[in-house]
Design an enzyme around this catalytic site. Structure first.
Site, PDB file in Angstrom:
ATOM      1  N   ALA A   1       0.744  -1.278  -0.030  1.00  0.00           N
ATOM      2  CA  ALA A   1       0.115   0.095  -0.027  1.00  0.00           C
ATOM      3  C   ALA A   1       0.781   1.179  -0.031  1.00  0.00           C
ATOM      4  CB  ALA A   1      -0.912  -0.114   1.170  1.00  0.00           C
ATOM      5  N   HIS A   2       1.804   1.274  -1.090  1.00  0.00           N
ATOM      6  CA  HIS A   2       2.969   2.581  -0.991  1.00  0.00           C
ATOM      7  C   HIS A   2       2.549   2.970  -2.457  1.00  0.00           C
ATOM      8  CE1 HIS A   2       5.008   2.138   2.761  1.00  0.00           C
ATOM      9  NE2 HIS A   2       4.670   1.043   2.671  1.00  0.00           N
TER      10      HIS A   2
ATOM     11  N   HIS B   1       9.296  -5.016   2.319  1.00  0.00           N
ATOM     12  CA  HIS B   1       8.781  -4.424   0.858  1.00  0.00           C
ATOM     13  C   HIS B   1       9.982  -4.843  -0.180  1.00  0.00           C
ATOM     14  CE1 HIS B   1       5.015  -2.676   2.110  1.00  0.00           C
ATOM     15  NE2 HIS B   1       5.559  -2.572   3.212  1.00  0.00           N
TER      16      HIS B   1
ATOM     17  N   ASN C   1       4.870 -10.962   4.929  1.00  0.00           N
ATOM     18  CA  ASN C   1       4.275  -9.712   4.135  1.00  0.00           C
ATOM     19  C   ASN C   1       4.969  -9.023   3.210  1.00  0.00           C
ATOM     20  OD1 ASN C   1       2.347  -9.940   6.977  1.00  0.00           O
ATOM     21  ND2 ASN C   1       1.365 -10.484   5.066  1.00  0.00           N
TER      22      ASN C   1
ATOM     23  N   ARG D   1      13.514 -24.355  -3.375  1.00  0.00           N
ATOM     24  CA  ARG D   1      14.772 -23.989  -4.066  1.00  0.00           C
ATOM     25  C   ARG D   1      15.233 -22.409  -4.224  1.00  0.00           C
ATOM     26  NH1 ARG D   1      12.495 -27.908  -7.630  1.00  0.00           N
ATOM     27  NH2 ARG D   1      11.506 -26.322  -8.929  1.00  0.00           N
TER      28      ARG D   1
ATOM     29  N   GLY E   1      -4.899 -12.353  12.362  1.00  0.00           N
ATOM     30  CA  GLY E   1      -5.720 -13.425  11.758  1.00  0.00           C
ATOM     31  C   GLY E   1      -5.862 -13.179  10.128  1.00  0.00           C
TER      32      GLY E   1
ATOM     33  N   HIS F   1      -3.190 -11.235   8.203  1.00  0.00           N
ATOM     34  CA  HIS F   1      -1.715 -11.104   7.629  1.00  0.00           C
ATOM     35  C   HIS F   1      -1.114 -12.172   7.522  1.00  0.00           C
ATOM     36  CE1 HIS F   1      -2.596  -6.755   7.918  1.00  0.00           C
ATOM     37  NE2 HIS F   1      -1.492  -6.598   6.897  1.00  0.00           N
TER      38      HIS F   1
ATOM     39  N   ASP G   1       1.070  -2.351  12.562  1.00  0.00           N
ATOM     40  CA  ASP G   1       0.917  -1.860  11.274  1.00  0.00           C
ATOM     41  C   ASP G   1      -0.290  -1.163  11.191  1.00  0.00           C
ATOM     42  OD1 ASP G   1       1.932  -1.183   8.739  1.00  0.00           O
ATOM     43  OD2 ASP G   1       1.337  -3.176   7.797  1.00  0.00           O
TER      44      ASP G   1
ATOM     45  N   GLY H   1      -1.875  -2.190   5.270  1.00  0.00           N
ATOM     46  CA  GLY H   1      -1.885  -1.945   6.749  1.00  0.00           C
ATOM     47  C   GLY H   1      -3.006  -2.751   7.459  1.00  0.00           C
TER      48      GLY H   1
END
Length: 383
Positions: free
Chosen positions: A136-137, A191, A215, A223, A245, A247, A270, A306
């Site tokens: 969310a950026h 990220h 995340n 591998r 519950g 993420h 977050d 978030g």
């Protein structure tokens, strides 16, 4: 009770101390501190049937109560108060990706509030992150982690920068990690689209935190183990987990605890503006977010944006759903974050000489009282 100036004895509860849980224990508060013994004029609060645990510490939080840490001073105080009502007595304010000039100005505002003791410092999440894992950026505002720009943000924070999240595989990433380590600021890997080998290189350069592990990073592959394996296996790394519950699948949380151990996990929220409020439309930086049934997602694209989590809910879920011990949960919510921030001499446990920051929970781990620096943010609800 909130205005009574006398010392206070909290007695009869199960008290979680660094040495373990004490049944029928007591905590003595005098002024803003926990003390070792009670004067004769102390008031007594009987907490039989309850738990007393250290105040929660959130190292990754973007806002709550309809306000964000990217807003005005009034917005920041609104978000802070919202999370204090849910047991978070120490909080690092997180920004989101934005224009560099805005982030520099916001760093100045947040540093003032840190100097006043309202927040424990600043976490810059972005803009130095991967467009492949932007979450969310805003992609058009992302940039490579040029050490000169990283330094500019740190200097704008006037000694109050605590952490910077970077995609360390990007150009300038490793040099920026080294710079942050030299400046005493936590370099967090997040990220990111890094490989296992690139992540190991970043840890060796000085990165010590995994921003919301699992995340916004490549999945664990047999591998191509990617960053997750490198972050879990290295004893130098603290891993953030969002235990809402949504993420994380419970098995992922158990995997992290099994490999990192309770001593290397930090529960975070977050959280964004909707925490403590409810469903609706909100802004996360320049992006619009829809919150439905407590889950925040970008209006455009649908990425998780978030959370609406508060740390009292994270505590209760950890014990009642995930099956963690109360002691390990306290370690992840209070002890580890305090140590990571270099604040364990002041907060993070219930010991004489430390700030009188604590949370009262009932037998089902519902929040019933919050004390911050000796003042009740939430008066004990014992009926």
């Amino acid at each position: 009770m909130a205005t009574d100036p006398r010392p206070t004895i909290l007695t009869g509860a199960q008290v979680v101390l660094p040495t373990g849980t004490v049944p029928d224990g007591q905590v003595v508060v005098d002024g803003t501190k926990i003390v070792g013994s009670a004067p004769p004029d102390a008031q007594v609060i009987d907490l039989r049937g309850h738990w007393v645990v250290p105040g929660f510490i959130d190292i990754h939080n973007h806002g709550g109560g309809g306000a964000s840490f990217s807003g005005s001073a009034e917005d920041i105080l609104t978000a802070l108060h919202t999370h204090r009502l849910h047991g978070t007595t120490t909080l690092v304010a997180s920004t989101v990706t934005d224009d560099m000039d805005f982030l520099v100005r916001q760093a100045g505002l947040l540093s003032e509030l840190a100097e006043q003791g309202e927040i424990a410092g600043i976490h810059f999440e972005g803009p130095f992150i991967s467009p492949c894992r932007k979450g969310a950026h805003s992609e058009e505002l992302l940039r490579d982690p040029d050490p000169a720009e990283v330094r500019k943000l740190i200097e704008a924070a006037r000694g109050r920068a605590r952490m910077v999240t970077l995609a360390t595989e990007l150009p300038g990433g490793i040099d920026s990690v080294r710079l942050l380590a030299e400046l005493g600021v936590i370099a967090a890997i997040g990220h990111t689209d890094a490989t296992y080998e690139q992540t190991v290189e970043a840890i060796d350069a000085g990165a010590t935190v995994a921003t919301h592990l699992f995340n916004a990073m490549p999945a664990l592959g047999h591998r191509s183990p990617g960053p997750i394996a490198a972050l879990l296996e290295d004893e130098r790394v603290t891993v953030e987990l969002i235990n809402d519950g949504t993420h994380l699948h419970p098995a992922s949380l158990q995997l992290a605890f099994h490999h990192a151990g309770a001593g290397r996990v930090a529960f975070i929220t977050d959280a964004m503006d909707a925490a403590g409020i409810g469903d609706g439309r909100y802004m996360l930086g320049p992006l619009e977010v829809e919150v439905s049934e407590g889950v925040a997602r970008l209006v455009e694209g649908g990425s998780i944006a978030g959370s609406t989590l508060t740390l009292d809910r994270a505590f209760r879920r950890a014990v009642t759903v995930d099956g963690l011990s109360v002691e390990d949960t306290v370690t992840a919510l209070s002890v580890n974050p305090a140590r990571l921030l270099g604040m364990y001499d002041k907060v993070g446990s219930l010991e004489p000489g430390k700030d009188a920051d604590l949370v009262v929970l009932d037998a089902e781990f519902g929040l019933k009282g919050v004390l911050r620096r000796g003042e009740w943010v939430v008066d004990p609800q014992l009926a």
